[in-house]
Design a protein around this motif. Structure first.
Motif, mmCIF file in Angstrom:
data_model
loop_
_atom_site.group_PDB
_atom_site.id
_atom_site.type_symbol
_atom_site.label_atom_id
_atom_site.label_comp_id
_atom_site.label_asym_id
_atom_site.label_seq_id
_atom_site.Cartn_x
_atom_site.Cartn_y
_atom_site.Cartn_z
ATOM 1 N N ASN A 114 9.731 -5.947 -0.172
ATOM 2 C CA ASN A 114 10.372 -4.881 -0.943
ATOM 3 C C ASN A 114 9.427 -4.303 -1.983
ATOM 4 O O ASN A 114 9.359 -3.094 -2.178
ATOM 5 N N ALA A 115 8.690 -5.172 -2.671
ATOM 6 C CA ALA A 115 7.738 -4.715 -3.692
ATOM 7 C C ALA A 115 6.617 -3.900 -3.054
ATOM 8 O O ALA A 115 6.197 -2.865 -3.593
ATOM 9 N N ILE A 116 6.152 -4.332 -1.897
ATOM 10 C CA ILE A 116 5.098 -3.600 -1.187
ATOM 11 C C ILE A 116 5.594 -2.213 -0.790
ATOM 12 O O ILE A 116 4.892 -1.215 -0.953
ATOM 13 N N LYS A 117 6.820 -2.144 -0.291
ATOM 14 C CA LYS A 117 7.386 -0.857 0.120
ATOM 15 C C LYS A 117 7.497 0.096 -1.065
ATOM 16 O O LYS A 117 7.161 1.270 -0.969
ATOM 17 N N ARG A 118 7.924 -0.425 -2.223
ATOM 18 C CA ARG A 118 8.035 0.425 -3.415
ATOM 19 C C ARG A 118 6.667 0.927 -3.857
ATOM 20 O O ARG A 118 6.496 2.088 -4.211
ATOM 21 N N GLU A 119 5.661 0.061 -3.853
ATOM 22 C CA GLU A 119 4.310 0.464 -4.272
ATOM 23 C C GLU A 119 3.722 1.489 -3.314
ATOM 24 O O GLU A 119 3.093 2.444 -3.741
ATOM 25 N N ARG A 120 3.915 1.286 -2.013
ATOM 26 C CA ARG A 120 3.344 2.213 -1.032
ATOM 27 C C ARG A 120 3.967 3.597 -1.127
ATOM 28 O O ARG A 120 3.339 4.578 -0.744
ATOM 29 N N ALA A 121 5.196 3.677 -1.601
ATOM 30 C CA ALA A 121 5.867 4.967 -1.727
ATOM 31 C C ALA A 121 5.274 5.802 -2.855
ATOM 32 O O ALA A 121 5.443 7.015 -2.884
ATOM 33 N N LEU A 122 4.572 5.157 -3.769
ATOM 34 C CA LEU A 122 3.968 5.871 -4.894
ATOM 35 C C LEU A 122 2.656 6.528 -4.477
ATOM 36 O O LEU A 122 1.948 6.037 -3.602
ATOM 37 N N HIS A 123 2.331 7.630 -5.109
ATOM 38 C CA HIS A 123 1.020 8.251 -4.923
ATOM 39 C C HIS A 123 -0.028 7.257 -5.416
ATOM 40 O O HIS A 123 0.213 6.518 -6.375
ATOM 41 N N PRO A 124 -1.207 7.200 -4.783
ATOM 42 C CA PRO A 124 -2.218 6.225 -5.215
ATOM 43 C C PRO A 124 -2.497 6.224 -6.721
ATOM 44 O O PRO A 124 -2.725 5.180 -7.314
ATOM 45 N N SER A 125 -2.449 7.379 -7.363
ATOM 46 C CA SER A 125 -2.757 7.425 -8.795
ATOM 47 C C SER A 125 -1.679 6.762 -9.640
ATOM 48 O O SER A 125 -1.924 6.391 -10.778
ATOM 49 N N ALA A 126 -0.464 6.593 -9.099
ATOM 50 C CA ALA A 126 0.633 5.980 -9.853
ATOM 51 C C ALA A 126 0.755 4.487 -9.584
ATOM 52 O O ALA A 126 1.582 3.811 -10.184
ATOM 53 N N GLN A 127 -0.061 3.961 -8.696
ATOM 54 C CA GLN A 127 0.021 2.543 -8.347
ATOM 55 C C GLN A 127 -0.754 1.686 -9.339
ATOM 56 O O GLN A 127 -1.651 2.155 -10.028
ATOM 57 N N ARG A 128 -0.419 0.417 -9.368
ATOM 58 C CA ARG A 128 -1.144 -0.540 -10.210
ATOM 59 C C ARG A 128 -2.470 -0.893 -9.545
ATOM 60 O O ARG A 128 -2.636 -0.745 -8.335
ATOM 61 N N LEU A 129 -3.390 -1.408 -10.334
ATOM 62 C CA LEU A 129 -4.729 -1.714 -9.842
ATOM 63 C C LEU A 129 -4.732 -2.604 -8.592
ATOM 64 O O LEU A 129 -5.428 -2.280 -7.628
ATOM 65 N N PRO A 130 -3.985 -3.718 -8.551
ATOM 66 C CA PRO A 130 -4.036 -4.544 -7.330
ATOM 67 C C PRO A 130 -3.618 -3.778 -6.072
ATOM 68 O O PRO A 130 -4.226 -3.942 -5.016
ATOM 69 N N SER A 131 -2.625 -2.916 -6.196
ATOM 70 C CA SER A 131 -2.184 -2.119 -5.044
ATOM 71 C C SER A 131 -3.245 -1.106 -4.643
ATOM 72 O O SER A 131 -3.496 -0.880 -3.461
ATOM 73 N N LYS A 132 -3.883 -0.501 -5.634
ATOM 74 C CA LYS A 132 -4.944 0.461 -5.335
ATOM 75 C C LYS A 132 -6.098 -0.238 -4.623
ATOM 76 O O LYS A 132 -6.627 0.266 -3.625
ATOM 77 N N LEU A 133 -6.497 -1.394 -5.136
ATOM 78 C CA LEU A 133 -7.584 -2.143 -4.501
ATOM 79 C C LEU A 133 -7.206 -2.526 -3.075
ATOM 80 O O LEU A 133 -8.017 -2.435 -2.159
ATOM 81 N N ASN A 134 -5.969 -2.963 -2.881
ATOM 82 C CA ASN A 134 -5.514 -3.352 -1.556
ATOM 83 C C ASN A 134 -5.587 -2.171 -0.586
ATOM 84 O O ASN A 134 -6.047 -2.315 0.548
#
Length: 97
Positions: A25-45
């Motif tokens: 669920n957390a991954i799905k929420r992060e992926r729905a965000l534009h890359p600039s709105a994501q947290r650093l770990p998600s951006k790196l991933n």
């Protein structure tokens, strides 16, 4: 004493454990965000998982760390897309914070 120290660290590689529903669920929420709105770990991933960037930023062979392979391409293509700037030193400070 049995020769063992009371202080030790046991490394657990969690990468092979299946994700929980909460993780998914957390991954799905992060992926729905534009890359600039994501947290650093998600951006790196996302950066490290993008095959188009494999020659620019990549996991090291052992899989426990990563490195910037092509600093100029990282500055030109990756930083503006994920961080709205092209300052590699600023990115490194953010990672090391």
């Amino acid at each position: 004493s049995n020769g063992c120290s009371d202080r030790y660290y046991v490394y657990k590689d969690w990468s092979h454990d299946p994700p929980t529903q909460c993780d998914l669920n957390a991954i799905k929420r992060e992926r729905a965000l534009h890359p600039s709105a994501q947290r650093l770990p998600s951006k790196l991933n996302r950066m490290l998982g993008d095959p188009a960037l494999s020659g620019v930023i990549a996991w090291k062979p052992h899989g426990r760390s990563w490195q910037i392979e092509d600093r100029n391409e990282f500055r030109r293509r990756v930083l503006p897309a994920y961080f709205q700037h092209s300052n590699v030193a600023s990115f490194i400070r953010l990672v090391n914070a």
